[in-house]
Design a protein around this motif. Sequence first.
Motif, PDB file in Angstrom:
ATOM      1  N   PRO A 147     -71.383-103.005  47.524  1.00  0.00           N
ATOM      2  CA  PRO A 147     -72.372-102.161  48.219  1.00  0.00           C
ATOM      3  C   PRO A 147     -71.674-101.066  49.025  1.00  0.00           C
ATOM      4  CG  PRO A 147     -72.870-104.486  48.524  1.00  0.00           C
ATOM      5  CD  PRO A 147     -71.521-104.422  47.893  1.00  0.00           C
ATOM      6  N   TRP A 148     -72.357 -99.938  49.166  1.00  0.00           N
ATOM      7  CA  TRP A 148     -71.864 -98.825  49.987  1.00  0.00           C
ATOM      8  C   TRP A 148     -72.593 -98.896  51.312  1.00  0.00           C
ATOM      9  CZ3 TRP A 148     -73.757 -93.261  50.344  1.00  0.00           C
ATOM     10  CH2 TRP A 148     -72.795 -92.447  50.952  1.00  0.00           C
ATOM     11  N   THR A 149     -71.849 -99.025  52.400  1.00  0.00           N
ATOM     12  CA  THR A 149     -72.437 -99.171  53.732  1.00  0.00           C
ATOM     13  C   THR A 149     -72.220 -97.905  54.544  1.00  0.00           C
ATOM     14  OG1 THR A 149     -72.065-101.567  53.706  1.00  0.00           O
ATOM     15  CG2 THR A 149     -72.430-100.532  55.851  1.00  0.00           C
ATOM     16  N   ILE A 150     -73.298 -97.438  55.157  1.00  0.00           N
ATOM     17  CA  ILE A 150     -73.214 -96.252  56.019  1.00  0.00           C
ATOM     18  C   ILE A 150     -73.714 -96.624  57.418  1.00  0.00           C
ATOM     19  CG2 ILE A 150     -73.427 -94.574  54.159  1.00  0.00           C
ATOM     20  CD1 ILE A 150     -76.388 -94.294  54.782  1.00  0.00           C
ATOM     21  N   THR A 151     -73.173 -95.947  58.427  1.00  0.00           N
ATOM     22  CA  THR A 151     -73.600 -96.143  59.810  1.00  0.00           C
ATOM     23  C   THR A 151     -74.260 -94.856  60.282  1.00  0.00           C
ATOM     24  OG1 THR A 151     -71.749 -97.649  60.221  1.00  0.00           O
ATOM     25  CG2 THR A 151     -72.869 -96.723  62.150  1.00  0.00           C
ATOM     26  N   ILE A 152     -75.440 -94.995  60.876  1.00  0.00           N
ATOM     27  CA  ILE A 152     -76.267 -93.841  61.223  1.00  0.00           C
ATOM     28  C   ILE A 152     -76.541 -93.828  62.725  1.00  0.00           C
ATOM     29  CG2 ILE A 152     -78.514 -92.737  60.849  1.00  0.00           C
ATOM     30  CD1 ILE A 152     -78.499 -94.214  58.084  1.00  0.00           C
ATOM     31  N   ILE A 153     -76.375 -92.656  63.345  1.00  0.00           N
ATOM     32  CA  ILE A 153     -76.763 -92.466  64.742  1.00  0.00           C
ATOM     33  C   ILE A 153     -78.286 -92.334  64.790  1.00  0.00           C
ATOM     34  CG2 ILE A 153     -76.594 -90.930  66.741  1.00  0.00           C
ATOM     35  CD1 ILE A 153     -73.841 -90.062  65.633  1.00  0.00           C
ATOM     36  N   ASN A 154     -78.919 -93.095  65.664  1.00  0.00           N
ATOM     37  CA  ASN A 154     -80.377 -93.101  65.745  1.00  0.00           C
ATOM     38  C   ASN A 154     -80.850 -92.109  66.801  1.00  0.00           C
ATOM     39  OD1 ASN A 154     -82.919 -94.068  64.942  1.00  0.00           O
ATOM     40  ND2 ASN A 154     -83.024 -95.434  66.715  1.00  0.00           N
ATOM     41  N   THR A 200     -80.661-102.487  50.550  1.00  0.00           N
ATOM     42  CA  THR A 200     -81.020-103.909  50.577  1.00  0.00           C
ATOM     43  C   THR A 200     -80.900-104.492  51.983  1.00  0.00           C
ATOM     44  OG1 THR A 200     -78.762-104.463  49.877  1.00  0.00           O
ATOM     45  CG2 THR A 200     -80.455-104.366  48.166  1.00  0.00           C
ATOM     46  N   ALA A 201     -80.379-103.727  52.925  1.00  0.00           N
ATOM     47  CA  ALA A 201     -80.294-104.219  54.303  1.00  0.00           C
ATOM     48  C   ALA A 201     -80.250-103.038  55.271  1.00  0.00           C
ATOM     49  CB  ALA A 201     -79.059-105.099  54.495  1.00  0.00           C
ATOM     50  N   VAL A 202     -81.156-103.060  56.236  1.00  0.00           N
ATOM     51  CA  VAL A 202     -81.116-102.140  57.375  1.00  0.00           C
ATOM     52  C   VAL A 202     -80.891-103.002  58.602  1.00  0.00           C
ATOM     53  CG1 VAL A 202     -82.403-100.486  58.777  1.00  0.00           C
ATOM     54  CG2 VAL A 202     -82.642-100.452  56.287  1.00  0.00           C
ATOM     55  N   SER A 203     -79.819-102.743  59.319  1.00  0.00           N
ATOM     56  CA  SER A 203     -79.434-103.640  60.405  1.00  0.00           C
ATOM     57  C   SER A 203     -80.379-103.536  61.593  1.00  0.00           C
ATOM     58  CB  SER A 203     -78.004-103.342  60.863  1.00  0.00           C
ATOM     59  OG  SER A 203     -77.953-102.107  61.562  1.00  0.00           O
ATOM     60  N   THR A 250     -76.771 -99.733  60.633  1.00  0.00           N
ATOM     61  CA  THR A 250     -76.111 -99.634  59.332  1.00  0.00           C
ATOM     62  C   THR A 250     -77.122 -99.872  58.216  1.00  0.00           C
ATOM     63  OG1 THR A 250     -75.486-101.978  59.292  1.00  0.00           O
ATOM     64  CG2 THR A 250     -73.909-100.430  60.260  1.00  0.00           C
ATOM     65  N   VAL A 251     -76.823 -99.320  57.053  1.00  0.00           N
ATOM     66  CA  VAL A 251     -77.625 -99.524  55.851  1.00  0.00           C
ATOM     67  C   VAL A 251     -76.680 -99.904  54.722  1.00  0.00           C
ATOM     68  CG1 VAL A 251     -79.199 -98.480  54.158  1.00  0.00           C
ATOM     69  CG2 VAL A 251     -79.348 -97.826  56.585  1.00  0.00           C
ATOM     70  N   ASP A 252     -77.003-101.006  54.039  1.00  0.00           N
ATOM     71  CA  ASP A 252     -76.254-101.425  52.846  1.00  0.00           C
ATOM     72  C   ASP A 252     -76.994-100.915  51.612  1.00  0.00           C
ATOM     73  OD1 ASP A 252     -74.421-102.751  54.406  1.00  0.00           O
ATOM     74  OD2 ASP A 252     -75.371-104.716  54.163  1.00  0.00           O
TER      75      ASP A 252
END
Length: 226
Positions: free
Chosen positions: A94-101, A171-174, A190-192
């Motif tokens: 999976p490709w995981t990204i981290t996003i500023i909210n 498949t996953a939003v933290s 994070t989003v997977d």
Amino acid sequence: MGDNQVTGGKIAPNLRTLNDFKNRMTGGGARPNLFECEINFPGAAASDADKTILSEKTRFLVKAASLPGSTINVIDIPFRGRNLKIAGDRTFDPWTITIINDTDFKIRTAFEKWMNYMNKHEDNSGELDPVNYQKNMKVYQLGKAGVDKNMVSNDKMQVFKTYEFYGTFPTAVSAIDLSYDSADTIEEFTVDLQVQWWDTLDTSGNSVLGSGNQEKFDAASVTADY
């Protein structure tokens, strides 16, 4: 420097100097904080107008990502107390990204709607056709913008390498932790994203790995106008 010298039957490496090292460090090395992501959403997650907004916002607010690794599994075949290793099947992590909210929650809401489109919260229904819920993504390794002899900055950043991820879907939003104790910080999550396969593209948008029917992009279109 010249070729290595043979001394006493052994190959002795030549003296390596700091200048030798510097001359082989092309461009001063790639920097992990110089990157940009292109995140695409299906129609069920965002309207056409919101897709444009989300595309722009994610180029800035995706604060961490990765250039993908490459994994081929191994098949062990026992033979007289030893194992013959041969190449097995390729897998894609999976490709995981981290996003500023930020306070409009547009990016997080779009990912929540995307996942709900695939499998609804209140029951076990959802979109079945992968064509409708899978999208392609890109990550660009950037270089610093150059300057001329008068120290005037070039407003275009170089694109050293591009990876394109095909058929991705979340498949996953933290969770985002909330606490009175949290100070001097901004929320992130994070989003997977699952990946069917990935390819690496040259600056003309052509497949380097020969994956075939790939979409092309104009490298100039992804240079950052900061």
